[in-house]
Design a protein around this motif. Structure first.
Motif, PDB file in Angstrom:
ATOM      1  N   ASP A  84       0.798  -1.224   0.000  1.00  0.00           N
ATOM      2  CA  ASP A  84       0.000   0.000   0.000  1.00  0.00           C
ATOM      3  C   ASP A  84       0.830   1.273   0.000  1.00  0.00           C
ATOM      4  O   ASP A  84       0.311   2.352   0.294  1.00  0.00           O
ATOM      5  N   GLN A  87      -0.013   4.892  -1.276  1.00  0.00           N
ATOM      6  CA  GLN A  87      -0.749   5.898  -0.509  1.00  0.00           C
ATOM      7  C   GLN A  87       0.177   6.972   0.069  1.00  0.00           C
ATOM      8  O   GLN A  87      -0.294   8.027   0.499  1.00  0.00           O
ATOM      9  N   SER A  93      -5.155  10.409   0.681  1.00  0.00           N
ATOM     10  CA  SER A  93      -4.922   9.341   1.659  1.00  0.00           C
ATOM     11  C   SER A  93      -4.537   9.887   3.025  1.00  0.00           C
ATOM     12  O   SER A  93      -3.735  10.814   3.138  1.00  0.00           O
TER      13      SER A  93
END
Length: 318
Positions: A84, A87, A93
């Motif tokens: 991830d 992000q 985010s």
């Protein structure tokens, strides 16, 4: 080589295939941790002699470990696998810039991320970063001979703030182009649904990398129509018009629809070439091979944080 691997209970996607491969090639000690165990690694590993391991692979949720840099910075041979990290650069985010802050406090670690552009940006910030694209589990995701009764489909989440651009595009396709937005449990129901979709719409707008669902759709014989990510396609080896079709706006996507509907032979050829590509290059076995290559690299020398890094870590605790 002796490797301690830390992974999560109920991990999605399932990484059993990855760890099975690694376990056949290194002395692997795999520990599957629940949320509470992940959030206090020093306590979880208190009884473990960490000096016995050449590498420590951390495959855990970022939200559960990002406050534990004091403990993680003391680990020798630390490799962080992160799916991830895109992000870190997404304006929407909650985790924007926090991955960089986290890695800055771990100067002795190597980092694996799943986007080529993300890897390059992190390397420019001075981190020892490697790119390994996401993949799929061939034991669970594969082609089945069933009727493709869903012409345009997407399976996945749209609720997260990080996916707001995805949601906006998909909602428009639902309203104007008969796209079906679908959700299924993982495993067999997910595979069966993918096999019913003729054209899978990938809407990873602004993410800068390819999500696993793209390769899963291709493995199930869908024609993938993917949001153009720039340098990612070349880094993975995907060829536009051969393995998939790319678009940068709805007009381009709709032109693809019209061409594919008018030329089913071409559509079938793209689906077949895409399936063969991911079977050869994007399975979890291939991912594990690349991960092993990183584990076998010489490691950064252990040492204390420099005065400058220590000061930055103190001023930026997150």
């Amino acid at each position: 080589m002796k490797v301690l691997a830390l992974s999560s209970v109920g991990r999605e996607p399932d990484f059993s295939c990855v760890y099975e491969y690694l376990g056949e090639r290194v002395d692997l000690d795999l520990r599957i941790l629940n949320k509470s165990a992940q959030r206090d690694l020093s306590c979880t590993l208190r009884a473990v002699d960490l000096s016995l391991y050449d590498r420590i692979l951390v495959d855990l949720h970022f939200k559960n470990i990002y406050r534990q840099t004091r403990f993680l910075s003391r680990l020798v041979g630390l490799l962080i696998y992160e799916e991830d990290a895109c992000q870190n650069y997404l304006e929407a985010s909650r985790w924007r810039s926090r991955f960089s802050s986290f890695y800055r406090k771990l100067p002795n670690a190597r980092i694996v991320v799943t986007g080529a552009t993300v890897a390059e940006r992190l390397r420019e910030e001075g981190f020892k970063t490697h790119f390994i694209p996401k993949g799929y589990d061939p034991q669970m995701i594969f082609l089945e001979e069933v009727e493709r009764d869903i012409e345009l489909g997407f399976i996945g989440r749209t609720a997260s703030t990080a996916y707001r651009n995805r949601k906006r595009l998909l909602d428009q396709l639902v309203a104007e182009d008969s796209l079906q937005l679908l959700r299924t449990p993982p495993g067999k129901p997910y595979r069966e649904m993918l096999n019913r979709i003729r054209y899978f719409i990938s809407a990873d707008v602004g993410l800068g990398e390819y999500m696993a669902k793209n390769f899963e759709a291709m493995a199930c014989g869908c024609v993938l129509l993917a949001w153009r990510q720039g340098s990612e396609e070349a880094a993975i080896g995907l060829q536009e018009g051969v393995h998939l079709l790319l678009y940068s706006d709805l007009d381009e996507l709709r032109r693809h629809f019209a061409e594919l509907r008018g030329d089913p032979v071409r559509a079938e050829a793209i689906a077949e070439q895409g399936r063969r590509f991911v079977e050869a290059h994007m399975s979890h076995v291939r991912l594990a091979e690349r991960l092993l290559e990183v584990l076998l690299l010489p490691w950064p020398e252990a040492g204390r944080l420099s005065i400058w890094r220590a000061l930055r870590a103190r001023l930026n605790p997150f």
